[in-house]
Design an enzyme around this catalytic site. Structure first.
Site, PDB file in Angstrom:
ATOM      1  N   ASN A  45      -5.766 -17.014  54.468  1.00  0.00           N
ATOM      2  CA  ASN A  45      -4.674 -17.732  54.446  1.00  0.00           C
ATOM      3  C   ASN A  45      -4.808 -19.053  54.774  1.00  0.00           C
ATOM      4  OD1 ASN A  45      -4.580 -15.496  56.676  1.00  0.00           O
ATOM      5  ND2 ASN A  45      -3.202 -17.369  57.552  1.00  0.00           N
ATOM      6  N   ASP A  46      -4.268 -19.657  55.645  1.00  0.00           N
ATOM      7  CA  ASP A  46      -4.320 -21.197  55.826  1.00  0.00           C
ATOM      8  C   ASP A  46      -5.694 -21.774  55.873  1.00  0.00           C
ATOM      9  OD1 ASP A  46      -1.880 -19.891  56.661  1.00  0.00           O
ATOM     10  OD2 ASP A  46      -1.991 -20.818  58.539  1.00  0.00           O
TER      11      ASP A  46
END
Ligand code: FRU
Length: 487
Positions: A45-46
């Site tokens: 993710n991020d």
């Protein structure tokens, strides 16, 4: 491998082995990106820890190396000389300390030549479940050591809650500044700390908070100054209709407070979250995001991977509008020019019908004032015309709308992006990479990033309109494959 062998291995080694073991399956997936950053396998993710040091760009990312679903977070790592050709580096952080069950998002700084990561140590079932920690590298980013002083911030101040994460650190006014995401009483907040040594931190107060409509918890707050304008970027939880917004404002160097002016959506795509910025050694402010979103469909999971980052964007201001443009280095990806020049679409002579490909760059310009109704640009279209992904320009509403071919987020539907440009000539720049589309309109004032999952024969393109359409320029290139990792 037997259990005895496993016992001698560190959590980092086990994570690395698992990620490598599943890589060949992941990269054979037709949806695996040809040139965007993703993990060799597993879930990402991020983006985290964005930095350039000694000429080398480092991008870290939230990684679960054991499956294609979110799980105990590690930090994956890639490096590059040119923001285009990325090399996979060993996993940088694993949750291997008593104070953590996951290494959540954070940032990176150059501390006197030492690449230093500042991240949130997340520990399930603790009252102070989120603390801030430091890891340093003494070998230019190959390995990281967590410092004995961890956690350097052991819990939230009274202005925050236990959701207290995603430190973004930068140097300003003679000391280190840290902004952390939190929220209280359903009001998202950014909290500010300062330090002289990255170890001892002093709480300064609330940097900025939601006006009541901008989310109940702020994740990944990022501060930067773009062409002299102070900008705060926020990933808000539970903000109706929005995923990531930016605010133009002013930071008070005495108090660290940020006074919020105009706020706008950062990107109109549904697959977009956790934008992070950094300044490179040339002074450019660059941005990467996660090109996915929580509660989205991840059809690549059975193939052992999920999630990718956006392409790198360079930020500029035009008045009070933030412009995001693909970095010029991306021209290195161009393989073959497939179309070039100006043309008028008259209904029968659609030159896009000759195009084929899964990875293309498209750039065109046109004059909105010469149109009455607009056009539809079919991207990654099947030979039967459906399924298709379509960019619709509505001249009457003056909006751009991207309708993806594949299912979206629960309850999410694509929203038209209003075009506020005063430019006589409007530019549209599109990047397509196997399972993603990124669109930059009006010098990057409007961005639309979207994951798509077209079927195998959706490799065609078309352009339709009810009227004659003149394009002052129209260029298309096929793009190279540079991101299939060989580990
Ligand atoms: C944002 C986020 C962060 C957190 C991380 C965990 O997408 O929820 O707030 O640090 O992801 O993976």
């Amino acid at each position: 491998m037997n259990k005895e062998n496993n016992k001698e291995k560190t959590p980092l080694q086990l994570a690395q082995e698992s990620m490598e073991a599943h890589s060949s399956k992941a990269i054979q997936d037709p949806f695996y990106p040809a040139w965007h950053i993703s993990a060799p396998s597993g879930w990402i993710n991020d983006p985290n820890g964005l930095i350039q040091m000694n000429g080398i760009y480092h991008v870290f990312y939230q990684l679960h190396p054991y499956s294609a679903e979110w799980g105990p977070m590690h930090w994956g790592h890639v490096s590059s000389h040119d923001l285009v050709h990325w090399q996979h580096e060993p996993i940088a952080l694993a949750p291997d300390q008593p104070y953590e069950s996951g290494c959540f998002s954070g940032s990176a700084v150059n501390d006197n030549g030492i690449l230093t990561l500042i991240y949130t140590a997340h520990k399930n079932n603790e009252v102070n479940k989120e603390t801030q920690c430091i890891a340093r590298s003494f070998d230019n980013g190959k390995t990281f050591q967590k410092i004995p002083e961890n956690p350097v911030i052991a819990g939230p101040p009274a202005d925050g809650t236990a959701d207290f994460r995603d430190p973004k650190v930068w140097f300003q006014d003679g000391c280190w500044q840290m902004v952390i995401g939190s929220g209280k009483n359903e009001i998202g907040r950014a909290l500010i700390y300062i330090s002289d040594d990255l170890i001892h931190w002093k709480y300064r107060g609330i940097m900025c908070e939601s006006d009541g409509t901008q989310g109940t918890l702020w994740e990944c707050p990022n501060f930067c100054t773009v062409d002299g304008t102070d900008i705060l970027i926020v990933s808000p939880l539970r903000m109706k209709g929005y995923k990531n917004f930016y605010c133009i404002g002013e930071r008070d160097s005495e108090t660290g407070k940020f006074s919020m002016g105009k706020c706008r959506e950062l990107d109109y795509g549904i697959s977009y979250y956790a934008a992070q910025v950094f300044q490179d050694e040339r002074g450019r402010v660059l941005l990467f995001s996660w090109m996915d979103m929580w509660r989205q469909h991840f059809p690549t999971q059975p193939n052992g991977w999920a999630g990718m980052l956006t392409l790198p964007r360079v930020l500029h201001m035009r008045g009070s509008t933030l412009l995001q443009q693909p970095v010029p280095e991306l021209a290195l990806l161009r393989q073959k020019r497939l179309l070039s020049g100006s043309f008028t679409l008259t209904g029968k002579n659609d030159p896009l019908r000759t195009l084929q490909g899964e990875c293309l760059e498209i750039f065109f310009t046109f004059r909105p004032s010469a149109l009455h109704s607009g056009f539809k640009l079919g991207l990654r279209v099947s030979h039967r015309n459906v399924p298709r992904t379509e960019l619709i320009y509505d001249r009457i509403q003056n909006t751009f709308l991207l309708i993806p071919c594949s299912p979206l987020l629960d309850n999410a539907s694509p929203r038209p992006a209003p075009c506020e440009s005063e430019n006589e000539l409007l530019d549209v720049h599109i990047f397509i990479d196997c399972s993603s589309i990124e669109i930059f309109i009006d010098e990057g004032a409007i961005c639309i990033s979207q994951r798509i999952y077209p079927d195998k024969d959706s490799i065609y393109y078309d352009l339709t309109s009810d009227e004659d359409l003149k394009f002052d320029s129209f260029d298309v290139w096929s793009l190279k494959t540079v991101m299939k990792p060989s580990l």
